[in-house]
Design a protein around this motif. Structure first.
Motif, PDB file in Angstrom:
ATOM      1  N   VAL A 198       0.412  21.597  -2.222  1.00  0.00           N
ATOM      2  CA  VAL A 198       0.426  20.312  -1.508  1.00  0.00           C
ATOM      3  C   VAL A 198      -0.990  19.782  -1.315  1.00  0.00           C
ATOM      4  N   LYS A 199      -1.925  20.646  -1.015  1.00  0.00           N
ATOM      5  CA  LYS A 199      -3.310  20.213  -0.806  1.00  0.00           C
ATOM      6  C   LYS A 199      -3.853  19.552  -2.073  1.00  0.00           C
ATOM      7  N   SER A 200      -3.621  20.171  -3.215  1.00  0.00           N
ATOM      8  CA  SER A 200      -4.086  19.602  -4.481  1.00  0.00           C
ATOM      9  C   SER A 200      -3.334  18.323  -4.820  1.00  0.00           C
ATOM     10  N   LEU A 201      -2.056  18.281  -4.468  1.00  0.00           N
ATOM     11  CA  LEU A 201      -1.273  17.064  -4.678  1.00  0.00           C
ATOM     12  C   LEU A 201      -1.907  15.892  -3.938  1.00  0.00           C
ATOM     13  N   CYS A 202      -2.264  16.127  -2.700  1.00  0.00           N
ATOM     14  CA  CYS A 202      -2.883  15.066  -1.891  1.00  0.00           C
ATOM     15  C   CYS A 202      -4.253  14.688  -2.440  1.00  0.00           C
ATOM     16  N   THR A 203      -5.031  15.679  -2.849  1.00  0.00           N
ATOM     17  CA  THR A 203      -6.358  15.410  -3.403  1.00  0.00           C
ATOM     18  C   THR A 203      -6.241  14.569  -4.664  1.00  0.00           C
TER      19      THR A 203
ATOM     20  N   ARG B 186       3.788  14.725 -11.174  1.00  0.00           N
ATOM     21  CA  ARG B 186       4.070  14.935 -12.597  1.00  0.00           C
ATOM     22  C   ARG B 186       2.921  15.680 -13.270  1.00  0.00           C
ATOM     23  N   GLN B 187       1.702  15.296 -12.943  1.00  0.00           N
ATOM     24  CA  GLN B 187       0.538  15.931 -13.561  1.00  0.00           C
ATOM     25  C   GLN B 187       0.445  17.410 -13.189  1.00  0.00           C
ATOM     26  N   LEU B 188       0.659  17.729 -11.915  1.00  0.00           N
ATOM     27  CA  LEU B 188       0.567  19.126 -11.484  1.00  0.00           C
ATOM     28  C   LEU B 188       1.709  19.967 -12.042  1.00  0.00           C
ATOM     29  N   LEU B 189       2.915  19.406 -12.078  1.00  0.00           N
ATOM     30  CA  LEU B 189       4.066  20.176 -12.535  1.00  0.00           C
ATOM     31  C   LEU B 189       4.129  20.297 -14.053  1.00  0.00           C
TER      32      LEU B 189
ATOM     33  N   PHE C 237       8.520  17.629  -4.268  1.00  0.00           N
ATOM     34  CA  PHE C 237       7.491  18.420  -4.972  1.00  0.00           C
ATOM     35  C   PHE C 237       7.774  19.916  -4.815  1.00  0.00           C
ATOM     36  N   ASP C 238       8.066  20.337  -3.588  1.00  0.00           N
ATOM     37  CA  ASP C 238       8.367  21.754  -3.348  1.00  0.00           C
ATOM     38  C   ASP C 238       9.601  22.195  -4.127  1.00  0.00           C
ATOM     39  N   ARG C 239      10.622  21.354  -4.175  1.00  0.00           N
ATOM     40  CA  ARG C 239      11.855  21.663  -4.898  1.00  0.00           C
ATOM     41  C   ARG C 239      11.591  21.787  -6.398  1.00  0.00           C
ATOM     42  N   GLN C 240      10.853  20.840  -6.955  1.00  0.00           N
ATOM     43  CA  GLN C 240      10.562  20.862  -8.391  1.00  0.00           C
ATOM     44  C   GLN C 240       9.691  22.062  -8.759  1.00  0.00           C
ATOM     45  N   ARG C 241       8.731  22.383  -7.917  1.00  0.00           N
ATOM     46  CA  ARG C 241       7.854  23.531  -8.175  1.00  0.00           C
ATOM     47  C   ARG C 241       8.663  24.828  -8.128  1.00  0.00           C
ATOM     48  N   ALA C 242       9.565  24.956  -7.151  1.00  0.00           N
ATOM     49  CA  ALA C 242      10.403  26.157  -7.046  1.00  0.00           C
ATOM     50  C   ALA C 242      11.347  26.256  -8.236  1.00  0.00           C
TER      51      ALA C 242
ATOM     52  N   ARG D 141       0.840  -1.216   0.000  1.00  0.00           N
ATOM     53  CA  ARG D 141       0.000   0.000   0.000  1.00  0.00           C
ATOM     54  C   ARG D 141       0.866   1.255   0.000  1.00  0.00           C
ATOM     55  N   GLN D 142       1.996   1.203   0.701  1.00  0.00           N
ATOM     56  CA  GLN D 142       2.915   2.349   0.709  1.00  0.00           C
ATOM     57  C   GLN D 142       3.473   2.594  -0.688  1.00  0.00           C
ATOM     58  N   THR D 143       3.856   1.527  -1.349  1.00  0.00           N
ATOM     59  CA  THR D 143       4.391   1.646  -2.699  1.00  0.00           C
ATOM     60  C   THR D 143       3.332   2.198  -3.647  1.00  0.00           C
ATOM     61  N   GLU D 144       2.106   1.704  -3.523  1.00  0.00           N
ATOM     62  CA  GLU D 144       1.008   2.178  -4.368  1.00  0.00           C
ATOM     63  C   GLU D 144       0.728   3.659  -4.110  1.00  0.00           C
ATOM     64  N   ALA D 145       0.727   4.062  -2.841  1.00  0.00           N
ATOM     65  CA  ALA D 145       0.485   5.471  -2.505  1.00  0.00           C
ATOM     66  C   ALA D 145       1.616   6.343  -3.041  1.00  0.00           C
ATOM     67  N   GLU D 146       2.843   5.850  -2.933  1.00  0.00           N
ATOM     68  CA  GLU D 146       3.986   6.616  -3.441  1.00  0.00           C
ATOM     69  C   GLU D 146       3.892   6.789  -4.959  1.00  0.00           C
ATOM     70  N   ILE D 147       3.456   5.750  -5.652  1.00  0.00           N
ATOM     71  CA  ILE D 147       3.290   5.829  -7.111  1.00  0.00           C
ATOM     72  C   ILE D 147       2.216   6.855  -7.460  1.00  0.00           C
ATOM     73  N   ARG D 148       1.101   6.846  -6.715  1.00  0.00           N
ATOM     74  CA  ARG D 148       0.029   7.812  -6.972  1.00  0.00           C
ATOM     75  C   ARG D 148       0.502   9.241  -6.702  1.00  0.00           C
ATOM     76  N   ILE D 149       1.292   9.404  -5.632  1.00  0.00           N
ATOM     77  CA  ILE D 149       1.797  10.754  -5.300  1.00  0.00           C
ATOM     78  C   ILE D 149       2.739  11.245  -6.396  1.00  0.00           C
ATOM     79  N   ARG D 150       3.625  10.369  -6.869  1.00  0.00           N
ATOM     80  CA  ARG D 150       4.552  10.771  -7.934  1.00  0.00           C
ATOM     81  C   ARG D 150       3.804  11.094  -9.236  1.00  0.00           C
ATOM     82  N   ALA D 151       2.774  10.313  -9.539  1.00  0.00           N
ATOM     83  CA  ALA D 151       1.973  10.586 -10.742  1.00  0.00           C
ATOM     84  C   ALA D 151       1.256  11.933 -10.609  1.00  0.00           C
ATOM     85  N   ALA D 152       0.740  12.201  -9.434  1.00  0.00           N
ATOM     86  CA  ALA D 152       0.069  13.488  -9.203  1.00  0.00           C
ATOM     87  C   ALA D 152       1.074  14.637  -9.297  1.00  0.00           C
TER      88      ALA D 152
END
Length: 142
Positions: free
Chosen positions: A33-38, A18-21, A58-63, A5-16
């Motif tokens: 971050v709020k939208s990333l989690c959503t 990429r999509q946001l950035l 995420f913060d580093r890539q966005r900056a 489940r941790q791996t799956e959540a990490e994959i979803r977070i990374r996909a989100a």
């Protein structure tokens, strides 16, 4: 949380991430971050507690994207553009106000000079009417 489940959540977070950035940001969301989690379907508390490295990434890539002039969130880009436009318009308005003040001073001075010239002409006409000397002659009126 199990490892799977941790791996799956990490994959979803990374996909989100990429999509946001990569943009465009989905309607109703921002590049934060709020939208990333959503978008990833992960509670924020979980992101902060279990995946702080992903939040930091995420913060580093966005900056980094913002530093090179890329704005993943078009609304933020529009806000920045509008702020710059407002600053330009305020500067123009300030210059126009200074120019208007100068023109008002010029108008007041011109009216004052015209009034003084009118008074002088009136006085000269009055003097002309009272003088009976032959040295002064009237010019013909056209």
């Amino acid at each position: 949380m199990t490892h799977e489940r941790q791996t799956e959540a990490e994959i979803r977070i990374r996909a989100a991430m990429r999509q946001l950035l990569a943009g465009p940001v989905p309607n109703g969301l921002k590049c934060d971050v709020k939208s990333l989690c959503t978008l990833a379907g992960v509670p924020r508390a979980t992101l902060y507690r279990a995946y702080p490295h992903l939040k930091a990434e995420f913060d580093r890539q966005r900056a980094a994207a913002q530093e090179v002039g890329q704005q993943p969130d078009p609304r933020l880009a529009q806000i920045e553009r509008l702020k710059a436009e407002v600053a330009t318009l305020r500067e123009r308005l300030s210059r126009k106000n200074v120019e208007l003040d100068v023109l008002k001073e010029f108008r007041a001075m011109a009216l004052s000079r015209l009034a003084a010239q009118h008074d002088e002409i009136t006085e000269l006409r009055r003097e002309l009417g009272s003088v009976t000397s032959t040295k002064i002659c009237r010019l013909p009126i056209r």
